[in-house]
Design an enzyme around this catalytic site. Structure first.
Site, PDB file in Angstrom:
ATOM      1  N   THR A   1       0.823  -1.215   0.000  1.00  0.00           N
ATOM      2  CA  THR A   1       0.000   0.000   0.000  1.00  0.00           C
ATOM      3  C   THR A   1       0.856   1.265   0.000  1.00  0.00           C
ATOM      4  O   THR A   1       1.998   1.247   0.493  1.00  0.00           O
ATOM      5  CB  THR A   1      -0.900  -0.002   1.255  1.00  0.00           C
ATOM      6  OG1 THR A   1      -1.479   1.287   1.434  1.00  0.00           O
ATOM      7  CG2 THR A   1      -0.092  -0.304   2.534  1.00  0.00           C
ATOM      8  N   ASP A   2       0.285   2.358  -0.491  1.00  0.00           N
ATOM      9  CA  ASP A   2       0.991   3.648  -0.423  1.00  0.00           C
ATOM     10  C   ASP A   2       1.033   4.186   1.010  1.00  0.00           C
ATOM     11  O   ASP A   2       1.768   5.133   1.301  1.00  0.00           O
ATOM     12  CB  ASP A   2       0.346   4.681  -1.363  1.00  0.00           C
ATOM     13  CG  ASP A   2      -1.107   4.998  -1.038  1.00  0.00           C
ATOM     14  OD1 ASP A   2      -1.694   4.329  -0.155  1.00  0.00           O
ATOM     15  OD2 ASP A   2      -1.671   5.918  -1.669  1.00  0.00           O
ATOM     16  N   GLU A   3       0.242   3.584   1.914  1.00  0.00           N
ATOM     17  CA  GLU A   3       0.176   4.108   3.287  1.00  0.00           C
ATOM     18  C   GLU A   3       1.507   3.943   4.024  1.00  0.00           C
ATOM     19  O   GLU A   3       1.752   4.602   5.022  1.00  0.00           O
ATOM     20  CB  GLU A   3      -0.985   3.454   4.049  1.00  0.00           C
ATOM     21  CG  GLU A   3      -2.298   3.687   3.326  1.00  0.00           C
ATOM     22  CD  GLU A   3      -3.555   3.291   4.085  1.00  0.00           C
ATOM     23  OE1 GLU A   3      -3.521   3.242   5.313  1.00  0.00           O
ATOM     24  OE2 GLU A   3      -4.571   3.045   3.409  1.00  0.00           O
TER      25      GLU A   3
ATOM     26  N   TYR B   1      -1.819  -0.492  10.922  1.00  0.00           N
ATOM     27  CA  TYR B   1      -1.925  -1.173   9.619  1.00  0.00           C
ATOM     28  C   TYR B   1      -0.716  -0.868   8.743  1.00  0.00           C
ATOM     29  O   TYR B   1      -0.038  -1.778   8.241  1.00  0.00           O
ATOM     30  CB  TYR B   1      -3.225  -0.761   8.907  1.00  0.00           C
ATOM     31  CG  TYR B   1      -3.241  -1.098   7.421  1.00  0.00           C
ATOM     32  CD1 TYR B   1      -3.242  -2.423   6.987  1.00  0.00           C
ATOM     33  CD2 TYR B   1      -3.251  -0.089   6.456  1.00  0.00           C
ATOM     34  CE1 TYR B   1      -3.247  -2.736   5.627  1.00  0.00           C
ATOM     35  CE2 TYR B   1      -3.260  -0.384   5.101  1.00  0.00           C
ATOM     36  CZ  TYR B   1      -3.254  -1.723   4.685  1.00  0.00           C
ATOM     37  OH  TYR B   1      -3.248  -2.017   3.346  1.00  0.00           O
TER      38      TYR B   1
ATOM     39  N   LYS C   1       2.336  -3.269   7.265  1.00  0.00           N
ATOM     40  CA  LYS C   1       2.625  -3.451   5.829  1.00  0.00           C
ATOM     41  C   LYS C   1       4.060  -3.007   5.529  1.00  0.00           C
ATOM     42  O   LYS C   1       4.765  -3.645   4.736  1.00  0.00           O
ATOM     43  CB  LYS C   1       1.633  -2.652   4.970  1.00  0.00           C
ATOM     44  CG  LYS C   1       0.208  -3.168   4.974  1.00  0.00           C
ATOM     45  CD  LYS C   1       0.044  -4.575   4.416  1.00  0.00           C
ATOM     46  CE  LYS C   1       0.253  -4.657   2.912  1.00  0.00           C
ATOM     47  NZ  LYS C   1      -0.070  -6.023   2.401  1.00  0.00           N
TER      48      LYS C   1
HETATM   49  P1  NAD Z   1      -9.363  -7.612   2.150  1.00  0.00           P
HETATM   50  O1  NAD Z   1      -9.393  -7.364   3.619  1.00  0.00           O
HETATM   51  O2  NAD Z   1     -10.580  -7.368   1.340  1.00  0.00           O
HETATM   52  O3  NAD Z   1      -8.926  -9.136   1.872  1.00  0.00           O
HETATM   53  C1  NAD Z   1      -7.919  -9.772   2.580  1.00  0.00           C
HETATM   54  C2  NAD Z   1      -8.017 -11.265   2.324  1.00  0.00           C
HETATM   55  O4  NAD Z   1      -6.951 -11.919   3.043  1.00  0.00           O
HETATM   56  C3  NAD Z   1      -9.331 -11.883   2.830  1.00  0.00           C
HETATM   57  O5  NAD Z   1      -9.850 -12.743   1.835  1.00  0.00           O
HETATM   58  C4  NAD Z   1      -8.920 -12.667   4.065  1.00  0.00           C
HETATM   59  O6  NAD Z   1      -9.721 -13.812   4.314  1.00  0.00           O
HETATM   60  C5  NAD Z   1      -7.489 -13.062   3.690  1.00  0.00           C
HETATM   61  N1  NAD Z   1      -6.662 -13.350   4.867  1.00  0.00           N
HETATM   62  C6  NAD Z   1      -6.542 -12.589   5.990  1.00  0.00           C
HETATM   63  N2  NAD Z   1      -5.713 -13.193   6.862  1.00  0.00           N
HETATM   64  C7  NAD Z   1      -5.276 -14.340   6.273  1.00  0.00           C
HETATM   65  C8  NAD Z   1      -4.396 -15.371   6.668  1.00  0.00           C
HETATM   66  N3  NAD Z   1      -3.801 -15.347   7.871  1.00  0.00           N
HETATM   67  N4  NAD Z   1      -4.149 -16.390   5.815  1.00  0.00           N
HETATM   68  C9  NAD Z   1      -4.769 -16.430   4.596  1.00  0.00           C
HETATM   69  N5  NAD Z   1      -5.642 -15.480   4.178  1.00  0.00           N
HETATM   70  C10 NAD Z   1      -5.883 -14.447   5.009  1.00  0.00           C
HETATM   71  O7  NAD Z   1      -8.132  -6.766   1.598  1.00  0.00           O
HETATM   72  P2  NAD Z   1      -7.957  -5.988   0.220  1.00  0.00           P
HETATM   73  O8  NAD Z   1      -8.491  -4.633   0.359  1.00  0.00           O
HETATM   74  O9  NAD Z   1      -8.415  -6.852  -0.898  1.00  0.00           O
HETATM   75  O10 NAD Z   1      -6.365  -5.867   0.178  1.00  0.00           O
HETATM   76  C11 NAD Z   1      -5.565  -6.920  -0.364  1.00  0.00           C
HETATM   77  C12 NAD Z   1      -4.102  -6.545  -0.264  1.00  0.00           C
HETATM   78  O11 NAD Z   1      -3.873  -5.344  -0.976  1.00  0.00           O
HETATM   79  C13 NAD Z   1      -3.632  -6.301   1.166  1.00  0.00           C
HETATM   80  O12 NAD Z   1      -2.335  -6.821   1.290  1.00  0.00           O
HETATM   81  C14 NAD Z   1      -3.646  -4.791   1.294  1.00  0.00           C
HETATM   82  O13 NAD Z   1      -2.681  -4.365   2.235  1.00  0.00           O
HETATM   83  C15 NAD Z   1      -3.280  -4.373  -0.113  1.00  0.00           C
HETATM   84  N6  NAD Z   1      -3.800  -3.062  -0.548  1.00  0.00           N
HETATM   85  C16 NAD Z   1      -5.115  -2.739  -0.392  1.00  0.00           C
HETATM   86  C17 NAD Z   1      -5.582  -1.513  -0.862  1.00  0.00           C
HETATM   87  C18 NAD Z   1      -7.052  -1.132  -0.784  1.00  0.00           C
HETATM   88  O14 NAD Z   1      -7.410  -0.023  -1.173  1.00  0.00           O
HETATM   89  N7  NAD Z   1      -7.936  -2.006  -0.330  1.00  0.00           N
HETATM   90  C19 NAD Z   1      -4.691  -0.609  -1.466  1.00  0.00           C
HETATM   91  C20 NAD Z   1      -3.347  -0.977  -1.593  1.00  0.00           C
HETATM   92  C21 NAD Z   1      -2.932  -2.219  -1.142  1.00  0.00           C
HETATM   93  P1  TYD Z   2     -10.831   3.659   4.277  1.00  0.00           P
HETATM   94  O1  TYD Z   2     -11.774   3.196   3.219  1.00  0.00           O
HETATM   95  O2  TYD Z   2     -10.916   3.025   5.621  1.00  0.00           O
HETATM   96  O3  TYD Z   2      -9.359   3.532   3.664  1.00  0.00           O
HETATM   97  P2  TYD Z   2      -7.938   4.055   4.250  1.00  0.00           P
HETATM   98  O4  TYD Z   2      -8.114   4.496   5.651  1.00  0.00           O
HETATM   99  O5  TYD Z   2      -7.080   2.835   4.148  1.00  0.00           O
HETATM  100  O6  TYD Z   2      -7.506   5.156   3.333  1.00  0.00           O
HETATM  101  O7  TYD Z   2     -11.018   5.220   4.487  1.00  0.00           O
HETATM  102  C1  TYD Z   2     -10.855   6.124   3.407  1.00  0.00           C
HETATM  103  C2  TYD Z   2     -10.993   7.527   3.954  1.00  0.00           C
HETATM  104  O8  TYD Z   2     -12.339   7.702   4.422  1.00  0.00           O
HETATM  105  C3  TYD Z   2     -10.110   7.802   5.157  1.00  0.00           C
HETATM  106  O9  TYD Z   2      -9.649   9.148   5.093  1.00  0.00           O
HETATM  107  C4  TYD Z   2     -11.021   7.623   6.349  1.00  0.00           C
HETATM  108  C5  TYD Z   2     -12.375   8.062   5.799  1.00  0.00           C
HETATM  109  N1  TYD Z   2     -13.550   7.392   6.401  1.00  0.00           N
HETATM  110  C6  TYD Z   2     -14.613   8.159   6.903  1.00  0.00           C
HETATM  111  O10 TYD Z   2     -14.584   9.403   6.858  1.00  0.00           O
HETATM  112  N2  TYD Z   2     -15.693   7.513   7.439  1.00  0.00           N
HETATM  113  C7  TYD Z   2     -15.755   6.154   7.514  1.00  0.00           C
HETATM  114  O11 TYD Z   2     -16.762   5.620   8.044  1.00  0.00           O
HETATM  115  C8  TYD Z   2     -14.667   5.385   6.979  1.00  0.00           C
HETATM  116  C9  TYD Z   2     -14.694   3.885   7.049  1.00  0.00           C
HETATM  117  C10 TYD Z   2     -13.594   6.050   6.432  1.00  0.00           C
END
Ligand code: NAD
Ligand code: TYD
Length: 351
Positions: free
Chosen positions: A133-135, A158, A162
């Site tokens: 992630t960019d975070e 988080y 990461k």
């Molecule tokens: P998500 O929470 O939707 O999915 C995570 C998946 O991992 C789930 O299916 C869960 O069951 C599985 N999981 C969790 N713990 C596990 C374990 N111990 N063993 C096997 N499986 C396990 O997450 P997401 O939003 O799809 O993100 C996927 C990846 O991409 C993550 O690594 C996250 O850090 C990264 N990422 C997410 C975003 C975003 O915007 N959502 C952006 C950049 C990077």
């Molecule tokens: P989120 O979807 O949790 O992603 P991330 O924190 O990983 O960027 O949140 C996106 C943005 O929205 C973040 O600035 C937090 C804000 N947010 C709210 O304002 N209300 C909410 O209920 C949630 C879940 C997030």
């Protein structure tokens, strides 16, 4: 890369993972895609109904922290490559319970790295791709973008977990010669995202007539990318990325949370034939997230220049498609929201 690979995708039942699995299963018929997922609250096989019977798809329920399960998996399927997405992914949950994030994101990743090292004889022949992630770069002021050279400065449990896993993956490259790639992507949006994250939460609450909870002043900025564009970037980096390299993934698409939620409200009014401006009335400003990062924004020039990747759709279209998808998949929402989620929601939002 030769055909006929056995590609392990961890976390393939989650939001992004399910799009990556679908993309690879449909595009690479000669490869076998093995989805290994613990099926936590965030992982749902409902996300993969359309590919579950494909000839080149297998699902195995398991935990990346469990060495025996991983050893059995690598032996049975002769895993040739890994795309690692399994993680705890929600910042708010990392604030209330950081240890789960250390266990899965850090320990689980190192466990997976060790399994690869133990099973792969010639490390040159295998790719370990870590999705991040960019975070990890921290929080930006009004100006500037994260590049691959930006120093790590994680600020939530988080992002700290990461960042730690990214460091371990790089360490296994430098120390043992593991053939790795890492990508750091901005916020994703689209179908199958668990409704605790901003966009699906707001759509779901809007439909239910509940409050739309905006943290703080609503001026925090996120850089949004269509999840299918992330899947296509992962494809390009996996197949053509250079060994040991990091690529930022993003769509130059920054929005304050309040502007984004107001757009959602307008689309929902239109799609549900509500009077103009009515959904906006549900917006409620609530207590800010602890340590809330102000702004994320990605410079993805390296990915564009080196590998020719570009995002495919404009935000207005992506947002409309996203709202449309959730409105037409209320049954999916009912299936993935369990009692656990309802308890989390009540505790977190105090509602
Ligand atoms: P998500 O929470 O939707 O999915 C995570 C998946 O991992 C789930 O299916 C869960 O069951 C599985 N999981 C969790 N713990 C596990 C374990 N111990 N063993 C096997 N499986 C396990 O997450 P997401 O939003 O799809 O993100 C996927 C990846 O991409 C993550 O690594 C996250 O850090 C990264 N990422 C997410 C975003 C975003 O915007 N959502 C952006 C950049 C990077
Ligand atoms: P989120 O979807 O949790 O992603 P991330 O924190 O990983 O960027 O949140 C996106 C943005 O929205 C973040 O600035 C937090 C804000 N947010 C709210 O304002 N209300 C909410 O209920 C949630 C879940 C997030």
């Amino acid at each position: 890369m030769p055909l006929g690979r056995n590609i392990l995708i961890t976390g393939g039942a989650g939001f992004i993972g399910s799009h990556v699995v679908r993309h690879f299963v449909n595009k690479y018929a000669e490869d076998t895609i093995i989805n290994f997922d613990k099926l936590t609250y965030a992982g749902n096989l409902e996300n993969l109904k359309d590919v579950e019977h494909a000839n080149n798809y297998r699902f195995v329920k398991g935990d990346i922290c469990n060495t025996e399960e991983l050893n059995r998996l690598f032996e049975k399927f002769e895993i040739t490559d890994v795309i690692h997405l399994a993680a705890e992914s929600h910042v708010d949950r990392s604030i209330s319970g950081p240890m789960e994030f250390v266990t899965t994101n850090v320990v689980g990743t190192v466990n997976l790295l060790n399994t690869c090292k133990a099973h792969w004889k010639n490390l040159e022949n295998h790719v370990f791709y870590h999705v991040s992630t960019d975070e990890v770069y921290g929080s930006l002021g009004d100006e500037g973008l994260f590049t691959e050279e930006t120093a790590y400065d994680p600020r939530s449990p988080y992002s700290a977990s990461k960042a730690s896993s990214d460091h371990f993956v790089r360490a296994y490259h430098h120390t043992y010669g593991l053939n790795i790639r890492i990508s750091n992507c901005s916020n994703n949006y689209g179908s199958y995202q668990f409704p605790e994250k901003l966009i699906p939460l707001m759509i779901h609450n809007a439909v239910e007539g509940k409050e739309l909870p905006i943290y703080g002043d609503g001026k925090n900025i996120r850089d949004w990318l269509w999840v299918e564009d992330h899947a296509s970037a992962i494809d390009v980096i996996f197949h053509r990325g250079a060994k040991g390299e990091t690529y930022n993934v993003g769509g130059l698409n920054e929005w304050t949370n309040i502007d984004l939620v107001e757009q959602l409200c307008t689309i929902i009014d239109q799609q549900l034939n509500r009077p103009e401006g009515s959904t906006k009335k549900q917006i409620t400003f609530v207590k800010d997230r602890a340590g809330h990062d102000r702004r994320y924004a990605i410079n993805a020039d390296k990915l564009a220049t080196d590998l020719g990747w570009q995002p495919s759709i404009q935000f207005a279209e992506g947002l409309r498609k996203t709202v449309d998808w959730y409105l037409h998949h209320q049954d999916w929402i009912e299936k993935v929201i369990t009692g656990d989620y309802k308890a989390y929601y009540a505790a977190h939002y105090n509602r």
